[in-house]
Design a protein around this motif. Sequence first.
Motif, PDB file in Angstrom:
ATOM      1  N   TYR A  57       0.910  -1.250   0.002  1.00  0.00           N
ATOM      2  CA  TYR A  57      -0.049   0.281  -0.026  1.00  0.00           C
ATOM      3  C   TYR A  57       0.875   1.350   0.106  1.00  0.00           C
ATOM      4  CZ  TYR A  57      -3.212   3.555   1.398  1.00  0.00           C
ATOM      5  OH  TYR A  57      -3.791   4.749   1.694  1.00  0.00           O
ATOM      6  N   ALA A  58       2.016   1.327   0.813  1.00  0.00           N
ATOM      7  CA  ALA A  58       2.775   2.255   1.026  1.00  0.00           C
ATOM      8  C   ALA A  58       3.103   2.851  -0.644  1.00  0.00           C
ATOM      9  CB  ALA A  58       4.035   1.942   1.750  1.00  0.00           C
ATOM     10  N   PHE A  59       3.779   1.661  -1.399  1.00  0.00           N
ATOM     11  CA  PHE A  59       4.129   2.329  -2.963  1.00  0.00           C
ATOM     12  C   PHE A  59       2.952   2.710  -3.693  1.00  0.00           C
ATOM     13  CE2 PHE A  59       7.620  -0.781  -1.797  1.00  0.00           C
ATOM     14  CZ  PHE A  59       8.577   0.164  -2.377  1.00  0.00           C
ATOM     15  N   LEU A 103      -0.621   4.214 -15.764  1.00  0.00           N
ATOM     16  CA  LEU A 103      -0.073   3.965 -14.430  1.00  0.00           C
ATOM     17  C   LEU A 103      -0.741   4.242 -13.181  1.00  0.00           C
ATOM     18  CD1 LEU A 103       3.578   5.119 -15.366  1.00  0.00           C
ATOM     19  CD2 LEU A 103       2.732   2.839 -15.187  1.00  0.00           C
ATOM     20  N   MET A 104      -1.637   5.088 -13.420  1.00  0.00           N
ATOM     21  CA  MET A 104      -2.399   5.747 -12.234  1.00  0.00           C
ATOM     22  C   MET A 104      -3.551   4.745 -12.192  1.00  0.00           C
ATOM     23  SD  MET A 104      -3.158   7.858  -9.995  1.00  0.00           S
ATOM     24  CE  MET A 104      -4.128   8.881  -8.848  1.00  0.00           C
ATOM     25  N   THR A 105      -4.081   4.381 -13.267  1.00  0.00           N
ATOM     26  CA  THR A 105      -5.114   3.515 -13.398  1.00  0.00           C
ATOM     27  C   THR A 105      -4.714   2.229 -12.652  1.00  0.00           C
ATOM     28  OG1 THR A 105      -5.920   4.150 -15.443  1.00  0.00           O
ATOM     29  CG2 THR A 105      -6.683   2.204 -14.873  1.00  0.00           C
ATOM     30  N   PHE A 106      -3.424   1.697 -12.859  1.00  0.00           N
ATOM     31  CA  PHE A 106      -3.107   0.409 -11.981  1.00  0.00           C
ATOM     32  C   PHE A 106      -3.081   0.526 -10.654  1.00  0.00           C
ATOM     33  CE2 PHE A 106      -0.515  -0.924 -16.198  1.00  0.00           C
ATOM     34  CZ  PHE A 106      -1.457  -1.558 -16.491  1.00  0.00           C
ATOM     35  N   SER A 111       6.159   2.262  -8.581  1.00  0.00           N
ATOM     36  CA  SER A 111       4.915   2.119  -7.784  1.00  0.00           C
ATOM     37  C   SER A 111       3.954   1.347  -8.535  1.00  0.00           C
ATOM     38  CB  SER A 111       4.372   3.117  -7.359  1.00  0.00           C
ATOM     39  OG  SER A 111       5.337   4.303  -6.494  1.00  0.00           O
ATOM     40  N   ALA A 112       3.689   1.352  -9.898  1.00  0.00           N
ATOM     41  CA  ALA A 112       2.760   0.667 -10.595  1.00  0.00           C
ATOM     42  C   ALA A 112       3.369  -0.708 -10.760  1.00  0.00           C
ATOM     43  CB  ALA A 112       2.447   1.401 -11.821  1.00  0.00           C
ATOM     44  N   VAL A 113       4.672  -0.793 -11.035  1.00  0.00           N
ATOM     45  CA  VAL A 113       5.228  -2.226 -11.252  1.00  0.00           C
ATOM     46  C   VAL A 113       4.870  -3.007 -10.277  1.00  0.00           C
ATOM     47  CG1 VAL A 113       7.270  -3.440 -11.506  1.00  0.00           C
ATOM     48  CG2 VAL A 113       6.623  -1.624 -13.186  1.00  0.00           C
ATOM     49  N   ALA A 135       3.189  -6.420  -9.909  1.00  0.00           N
ATOM     50  CA  ALA A 135       3.833  -7.585  -9.900  1.00  0.00           C
ATOM     51  C   ALA A 135       3.432  -8.385  -8.512  1.00  0.00           C
ATOM     52  CB  ALA A 135       5.335  -7.318  -9.588  1.00  0.00           C
ATOM     53  N   PHE A 136       3.436  -7.756  -7.353  1.00  0.00           N
ATOM     54  CA  PHE A 136       2.866  -8.458  -6.124  1.00  0.00           C
ATOM     55  C   PHE A 136       1.535  -8.752  -6.170  1.00  0.00           C
ATOM     56  CE2 PHE A 136       6.663  -6.509  -4.283  1.00  0.00           C
ATOM     57  CZ  PHE A 136       7.611  -7.843  -4.146  1.00  0.00           C
ATOM     58  N   GLY A 137       0.631  -8.359  -7.096  1.00  0.00           N
ATOM     59  CA  GLY A 137      -0.602  -8.869  -7.386  1.00  0.00           C
ATOM     60  C   GLY A 137      -0.750 -10.027  -8.127  1.00  0.00           C
ATOM     61  N   ILE A 138       0.232 -10.453  -8.992  1.00  0.00           N
ATOM     62  CA  ILE A 138       0.333 -11.467  -9.999  1.00  0.00           C
ATOM     63  C   ILE A 138       1.187 -12.594  -9.241  1.00  0.00           C
ATOM     64  CG2 ILE A 138       0.818 -12.458 -12.178  1.00  0.00           C
ATOM     65  CD1 ILE A 138       0.242  -9.655 -13.147  1.00  0.00           C
TER      66      ILE A 138
END
Lengths: 101, 501
Positions: free
Chosen positions: B347-349, B387-390, B477-479, B483-486
């Motif tokens: 969440y911080a990112f 990126l903001m959408t992600f 941040s978006a990556v 990444a940690f979602g997948i």
Amino acid sequence: MTVTVTWYLVLAAALFSMGAAGVLIRRNALIMFMSIELMLNSVNLTFVAVSKHLGLIEGQVAALFVMVIAAAEVTVGLAIIVAIFRFRSSANVDELSELRG
Amino acid sequence: MQGGAWLPIAFEVVLLVGALAVLLVAVVAGRDRRFWGPAAGLAFAGAALAGVLQWREVSTSGAGLFFTAQGVSFAKSPMVVMDGLSAFGAIVLGLVGFVGFLAAWDLVAKVGRRGPELVSLLLLSLAGLHMMMATPNLVVIFLGLETASISFYVVAGFLRRQKGSAESSFKYFLLGSLASALFLYGVALTFAATGSLTLYGGNSIRDFFSSTIVTQPGILLAGMALMLVGIAFKVSAAPFHQWAPDVYQGAPTGAVGFMAATVKIAGFAALARIFGAGLVSQVDTWTPIVAVLAAVSMVVGTVLALVQSDVKRMLAYSGVAHAGYILTAMTAGVAGVPAMWFYVSTYAFMVVGGFAVLSTVSGSDSSKVPLDDLKGLVKRSPEMGWLMTFVVLGMSGMPFFAGFVAKVFSFVTATAVPAPWPANDHGYLWLVVLGVVMSVVGLAFYFRIIGTMFSTPDDQAELQEAGLPVRFAVIVSAVITVAFGIVPWPLIEAVRDAFPI
């Protein structure tokens, strides 16, 4: 009548409550600020009284640290209040209503 | 690992040296940000590296307590602790600090000659925040809290000629000091009840509970409650969240992400340290209170976010709701620490990335970001828009984004341990149900943001080019969000070791 540690704790609690009430009720920035200092100092009283009662040094050391922190807070806090005062010439916090929504 | 060991305090040392170096370089070489900027970047990166070294040390040689000089009565009180919690926290704080610093790079350009001051305040605050999680002593936790808070009061009001910034700084200062005083009184009352200021070691609070049966818990309960209120203020959990929207909105956009993200990391780590580890024997007393705080935060944050028209305030209220989801994990006591870490570190990112995008859209020194500023962002600047959408999808907790894994992890944790109140074996099931409902309700305002970004832009709306560091911060941040979602498993494995001792 002997003055026990309980007296000090009750006094500190009363001062702390007065300080908290002052922050919540008063509307002058400087008075609110003083109330916060009152809260910090009542904490100091608690620390020192308990420290004396238990025969420990930790509480007195803690009180010294709290004084330093309080001084640092005064420095920054007064600067912020002065910065606001400069273009408002009023210390009433109710007039600070730029940010809302 | 005793005596002469620098590693346990390496994080703080690197940042403090960095802060001084930035100021010195600015005096000697000139105030151009090209001169002192690398020093600041190195300090943030070095701090993260110190965290990695601590993590390696902890996983090979185990956690350790570090003591003060011998010969005084508090010689047995450890002042520094290096364990999974503090090492993992150092890595996360260092990385988030680095990305947040890059996101503030455009703001640094705007404030011109005062740039070094701004950045050294950020460095100092990060050192204070790590002090909160790397010490078992309650007074040192308070010192760290104040080091960070006082720096942040100044950062919030850094653009003092702007009405919004000055007001935000003042509100933050007043309510922040109130919270600090409450926390400190909690420390004093705990000291009065247990006769100790340390969580571990000889004559510690833990010792006290293992050898004493508390018959009159009044002072102790008051102390615990006040400490909890103080921390809840700092992590902006409802009903102690009133400062957050005003402060987020008024503070310079370029620095809000840094402030909001790092305070949450340290606040929850301190919560895990004090309550999860130190007051572990009182777990049945404090988890119901944390559960109520979590429930109120989720409802208040989500519902009030729905009615906001300013994106910064929206994100502030969403932060209140997120505090609720993180507190949900902590209702499991110390068993909730891994889920707390997963949530808070991803969440911080998202917070840093989200505010970095807002600073490119409305200006890094802006104090208000009306939702209309984001209109047609995807067409005006596809890079920032997507990126903001992600990032926003990550916050909303959509599947395949880190927010989803974090929420599931948190909810599973909350139901894994039997709950003391209402007594049952399924943990805080009511809280999880409420959390799921509120996640769905929250989609409404997250999709409002996304919908605005995909709408047709106004003709005149021309987006100014963001600096390379800011774009890099948003991309990172978006990556991380994606990444940690997948592939969340590496992080899940890591946080399983990030316990306090």
